[in-house]
Design an enzyme around this catalytic site. Sequence first.
Site, PDB file in Angstrom:
ATOM      1  N   ARG A 207       0.809  -1.239   0.000  1.00 25.80           N
ATOM      2  CA  ARG A 207       0.000   0.000   0.000  1.00 25.80           C
ATOM      3  C   ARG A 207       0.834   1.278   0.000  1.00 25.80           C
ATOM      4  O   ARG A 207       0.374   2.324   0.429  1.00 25.80           O
ATOM      5  CB  ARG A 207      -0.968   0.028   1.181  1.00 25.80           C
ATOM      6  CG  ARG A 207      -1.947  -1.122   1.178  1.00 25.80           C
ATOM      7  CD  ARG A 207      -3.126  -0.869   2.097  1.00 25.80           C
ATOM      8  NE  ARG A 207      -3.827  -2.117   2.326  1.00 25.80           N
ATOM      9  CZ  ARG A 207      -3.597  -2.913   3.371  1.00 25.80           C
ATOM     10  NH1 ARG A 207      -2.719  -2.564   4.292  1.00 25.80           N
ATOM     11  NH2 ARG A 207      -4.273  -4.037   3.485  1.00 25.80           N
TER      12      ARG A 207
ATOM     13  N   LYS B 171       2.423  10.867 -11.658  1.00 22.85           N
ATOM     14  CA  LYS B 171       1.593   9.948 -12.440  1.00 22.85           C
ATOM     15  C   LYS B 171       2.363   8.661 -12.654  1.00 22.85           C
ATOM     16  O   LYS B 171       3.470   8.671 -13.179  1.00 22.85           O
ATOM     17  CB  LYS B 171       1.261  10.556 -13.805  1.00 22.85           C
ATOM     18  CG  LYS B 171       0.206  11.625 -13.764  1.00 22.85           C
ATOM     19  CD  LYS B 171      -0.238  11.930 -15.191  1.00 22.85           C
ATOM     20  CE  LYS B 171      -1.282  13.014 -15.220  1.00 22.85           C
ATOM     21  NZ  LYS B 171      -1.676  13.312 -16.613  1.00 22.85           N
TER      22      LYS B 171
ATOM     23  N   GLU C 144       8.854  19.481 -24.744  1.00 23.54           N
ATOM     24  CA  GLU C 144       8.205  19.671 -23.442  1.00 23.54           C
ATOM     25  C   GLU C 144       8.764  20.916 -22.741  1.00 23.54           C
ATOM     26  O   GLU C 144       8.064  21.562 -21.967  1.00 23.54           O
ATOM     27  CB  GLU C 144       8.375  18.432 -22.557  1.00 23.54           C
ATOM     28  CG  GLU C 144       7.677  17.170 -23.086  1.00 23.54           C
ATOM     29  CD  GLU C 144       6.150  17.179 -22.892  1.00 23.54           C
ATOM     30  OE1 GLU C 144       5.612  18.018 -22.135  1.00 23.54           O
ATOM     31  OE2 GLU C 144       5.485  16.320 -23.518  1.00 23.54           O
TER      32      GLU C 144
ATOM     33  N   LYS D 122       6.826  22.396 -14.071  1.00 25.06           N
ATOM     34  CA  LYS D 122       5.871  21.306 -13.875  1.00 25.06           C
ATOM     35  C   LYS D 122       5.622  21.055 -12.388  1.00 25.06           C
ATOM     36  O   LYS D 122       4.477  20.854 -11.961  1.00 25.06           O
ATOM     37  CB  LYS D 122       6.353  20.023 -14.557  1.00 25.06           C
ATOM     38  CG  LYS D 122       5.316  18.928 -14.424  1.00 25.06           C
ATOM     39  CD  LYS D 122       5.450  17.815 -15.411  1.00 25.06           C
ATOM     40  CE  LYS D 122       4.348  16.800 -15.166  1.00 25.06           C
ATOM     41  NZ  LYS D 122       4.497  15.583 -15.958  1.00 25.06           N
TER      42      LYS D 122
ATOM     43  N   GLU E 104      -4.946  16.461 -10.501  1.00 24.34           N
ATOM     44  CA  GLU E 104      -5.470  16.827 -11.803  1.00 24.34           C
ATOM     45  C   GLU E 104      -6.919  17.281 -11.757  1.00 24.34           C
ATOM     46  O   GLU E 104      -7.758  16.851 -12.543  1.00 24.34           O
ATOM     47  CB  GLU E 104      -5.337  15.623 -12.759  1.00 24.34           C
ATOM     48  CG  GLU E 104      -5.116  16.053 -14.181  1.00 24.34           C
ATOM     49  CD  GLU E 104      -4.551  14.924 -15.041  1.00 24.34           C
ATOM     50  OE1 GLU E 104      -4.815  13.759 -14.756  1.00 24.34           O
ATOM     51  OE2 GLU E 104      -3.839  15.251 -15.994  1.00 24.34           O
TER      52      GLU E 104
ATOM     53  N   ARG F 234      -3.742  21.701 -13.352  1.00 24.17           N
ATOM     54  CA  ARG F 234      -2.830  20.751 -13.966  1.00 24.17           C
ATOM     55  C   ARG F 234      -3.192  20.445 -15.417  1.00 24.17           C
ATOM     56  O   ARG F 234      -2.330  20.045 -16.213  1.00 24.17           O
ATOM     57  CB  ARG F 234      -2.851  19.464 -13.141  1.00 24.17           C
ATOM     58  CG  ARG F 234      -1.780  18.487 -13.540  1.00 24.17           C
ATOM     59  CD  ARG F 234      -1.651  17.415 -12.486  1.00 24.17           C
ATOM     60  NE  ARG F 234      -0.696  16.415 -12.904  1.00 24.17           N
ATOM     61  CZ  ARG F 234      -0.097  15.570 -12.078  1.00 24.17           C
ATOM     62  NH1 ARG F 234      -0.373  15.620 -10.798  1.00 24.17           N
ATOM     63  NH2 ARG F 234       0.752  14.690 -12.518  1.00 24.17           N
TER      64      ARG F 234
ATOM     65  N   ASN G  26      -1.470  19.836 -20.501  1.00 29.77           N
ATOM     66  CA  ASN G  26      -1.845  19.109 -21.710  1.00 29.77           C
ATOM     67  C   ASN G  26      -1.812  19.980 -22.965  1.00 29.77           C
ATOM     68  O   ASN G  26      -2.329  19.583 -23.997  1.00 29.77           O
ATOM     69  CB  ASN G  26      -3.229  18.485 -21.530  1.00 29.77           C
ATOM     70  CG  ASN G  26      -3.189  17.351 -20.519  1.00 29.77           C
ATOM     71  OD1 ASN G  26      -2.370  16.455 -20.632  1.00 29.77           O
ATOM     72  ND2 ASN G  26      -4.045  17.411 -19.517  1.00 29.77           N
TER      73      ASN G  26
ATOM     74  N   HIS H 117      -1.474  18.411 -26.342  1.00 27.04           N
ATOM     75  CA  HIS H 117      -1.672  16.968 -26.164  1.00 27.04           C
ATOM     76  C   HIS H 117      -2.965  16.438 -26.772  1.00 27.04           C
ATOM     77  O   HIS H 117      -3.040  15.258 -27.089  1.00 27.04           O
ATOM     78  CB  HIS H 117      -1.598  16.598 -24.684  1.00 27.04           C
ATOM     79  CG  HIS H 117      -0.191  16.499 -24.172  1.00 27.04           C
ATOM     80  ND1 HIS H 117       0.660  17.576 -24.140  1.00 27.04           N
ATOM     81  CD2 HIS H 117       0.518  15.444 -23.687  1.00 27.04           C
ATOM     82  CE1 HIS H 117       1.837  17.194 -23.640  1.00 27.04           C
ATOM     83  NE2 HIS H 117       1.773  15.910 -23.356  1.00 27.04           N
TER      84      HIS H 117
ATOM     85  N   HIS I  57      -2.077  13.580 -29.057  1.00 23.01           N
ATOM     86  CA  HIS I  57      -2.514  12.190 -28.874  1.00 23.01           C
ATOM     87  C   HIS I  57      -3.261  11.687 -30.094  1.00 23.01           C
ATOM     88  O   HIS I  57      -3.130  10.525 -30.485  1.00 23.01           O
ATOM     89  CB  HIS I  57      -3.416  12.065 -27.639  1.00 23.01           C
ATOM     90  CG  HIS I  57      -2.658  12.046 -26.351  1.00 23.01           C
ATOM     91  ND1 HIS I  57      -3.194  12.461 -25.152  1.00 23.01           N
ATOM     92  CD2 HIS I  57      -1.390  11.655 -26.072  1.00 23.01           C
ATOM     93  CE1 HIS I  57      -2.283  12.334 -24.198  1.00 23.01           C
ATOM     94  NE2 HIS I  57      -1.187  11.852 -24.726  1.00 23.01           N
TER      95      HIS I  57
ATOM     96  N   HIS J 281       6.675  10.960 -28.792  1.00 21.28           N
ATOM     97  CA  HIS J 281       5.663  11.716 -28.061  1.00 21.28           C
ATOM     98  C   HIS J 281       5.900  13.231 -28.160  1.00 21.28           C
ATOM     99  O   HIS J 281       4.990  14.007 -28.454  1.00 21.28           O
ATOM    100  CB  HIS J 281       5.623  11.272 -26.602  1.00 21.28           C
ATOM    101  CG  HIS J 281       4.638  12.039 -25.771  1.00 21.28           C
ATOM    102  ND1 HIS J 281       3.280  11.942 -25.966  1.00 21.28           N
ATOM    103  CD2 HIS J 281       4.819  12.941 -24.771  1.00 21.28           C
ATOM    104  CE1 HIS J 281       2.663  12.748 -25.113  1.00 21.28           C
ATOM    105  NE2 HIS J 281       3.570  13.363 -24.379  1.00 21.28           N
TER     106      HIS J 281
END
Lengths: 351, 351
Positions: free
Chosen positions: B105, B127, B169, B211, B221, B225, B229, B232, B236, B249
Amino acid sequence: MAGSGLIETLAPRIERVVGKLPRRVFVLTSAPIWALWGHCMQQSFRDAPVALFLEPGERHKTLASVEKLLRQMAVAGGDRGSLLIAFGGGIVGDVGGFLAAIYMRGIRYIQVPTTLLAQVDSSVGGKTGVNLPEGKNLVGSFHHPRAVFADIGALGTLPERELRAGLMESVKAGILRDRALVRYMEAHAAEVLAREPRALERVIAASIRMKAEVVHKDEREGGLRMILNLGHTVGHALEQATSYKTLLHGEAVGWGMVAALYLARSRGSVTSSQFERLERLIHLYGPLPVLKLRAAKVVAATGADKKNVGGVRRFVLPVGIGDAAVVEDVTPAELEAAVRYMLAQASESKS
Amino acid sequence: MAGSGLIETLAPRIERVVGKLPRRVFVLTSAPIWALWGHCMQQSFRDAPVALFLEPGERHKTLASVEKLLRQMAVAGGDRGSLLIAFGGGIVGDVGGFLAAIYMRGIRYIQVPTTLLAQVDSSVGGKTGVNLPEGKNLVGSFHHPRAVFADIGALGTLPERELRAGLMESVKAGILRDRALVRYMEAHAAEVLAREPRALERVIAASIRMKAEVVHKDEREGGLRMILNLGHTVGHALEQATSYKTLLHGEAVGWGMVAALYLARSRGSVTSSQFERLERLIHLYGPLPVLKLRAAKVVAATGADKKNVGGVRRFVLPVGIGDAAVVEDVTPAELEAAVRYMLAQASESKS
């Protein structure tokens, strides 16, 4: 919350907590529970939730089950706004909470526990997860349900032995934090064991409240939450020494509490009369199963406890009635004496 | 932090953050990284960490890999006090963070990213997770590393194309929040692309700082946040429309930012001269790959974005230089115009 008639009125109750239900609501359950309660449960939902099934039994509490269920959620169009309802016993609650913890990095979930042990213990506190072949609950997350709805009605079909085992967690709650609960459980054992709804609701609600308060003060098990492990160090050792086959979890905790009380008395943190009173209370909700074990084996098994960090053995000992403390300096000799005392009772089972 | 010589001095740096190293320290890495850097990395540890290996490549970013690694941790005696170091690129970071999130955990972990993209993006923000056959990153947790050590020295062997893609980025970081970074990257492109350590460190440190600040204000998020993106949504869609085979990417994000800038200009949130300046900056760190795609296909692919909740398409648009806003009312026609503009460039690749 604990009460009657919650299952058939679930949808509006959930909406009062989380707002309007999202497009996708999932229910993780088991086939036996769904057969008994599925129809009743769905009647308050305008759109039927997507039912996901976990095979019953500890051996399905695995990452493989988790992966299968996560894929079903993705295929059914679950998104970050989706909601999951864990509807069943402790295993369904642990796996359901874990699914909610890791699907798209966390979605909201609700616990609707249908066994007493799940109602008074595992559904509260945010511990979720599964087993590895190397050990139980080695994988998981802390992820808190938005609400817990414990329906007393679901306990009508619970086997007597599971009822009594589950009530050990309520005895624990009283010993740790709630003298009034101890008095109530002493005075009303007959009604509670007869599943008289008001008596059962009183005990379950107090148990949930105690745990929720402790967890609220210590969400990630840094300190205070450790007291919830009263009876669990020796209890886990008993479960392990009997290969998880002889004892229900609550029964192991019951015997573990007897050993903890013995330690507490010999250290003076409970008086002899408090010791006798609490020991009597445990047996009032027995009988606890007979055990034929060697003390040395049980003592050795306490060394492998998951809660030990850096090799230190931790014990929770009652302090009077309604308080407890964590101690780290219990010697092997002290522990062995307590285990011997407990095993002497367990070999004849006075309860 | 970003700097040189971090890998060979890791142990004391980690101890400055988390205190004395625990009994068990795990390093998740890949065989190629370990072959290059393992010896150097271990030299500052008194007791060698337990190395765990993830096969390179996105197709090993699975729950099956996670289970195998968790079992190795259990067998090696990992407990709740253990520490994990994720030492490698973005996939190692995502999987390592997830192992740390769910082992018992949650245990502590440290990111030591060895690719530029991992340094400026994926290692910061907490993330973590893996893919399902149904989609990328569908499973995971938010779990923050105790520290990120980005060693510029590890970038010496990075292929030129990955360097340029990773820098997209950083361009994004400047556009979103840091006018000084935009000016620096405009003025010092030659030094940055030549991997001059001070220039690279300046850019990487600013990217991480941007960031970290955004994430700090919005850990899970909820709102702010979302601006990360930028580029993105279309990015994507481009990755998906090319089956994740044509574009790195960062390159997809580069083209996505061109489309976002076009939308921002047509809505008046950036001026024509800001538009031209930022578009020039993107191409300065190009070339971005040539694309032969139909606009309709790209527009359709934006509909399946994981960030959409309840079917609403979200876009991050620059507001001047150094700020951005999330908009939800971009019409299909507006989007198509922006994608057409971007694809017209991409089909000839001016950069």
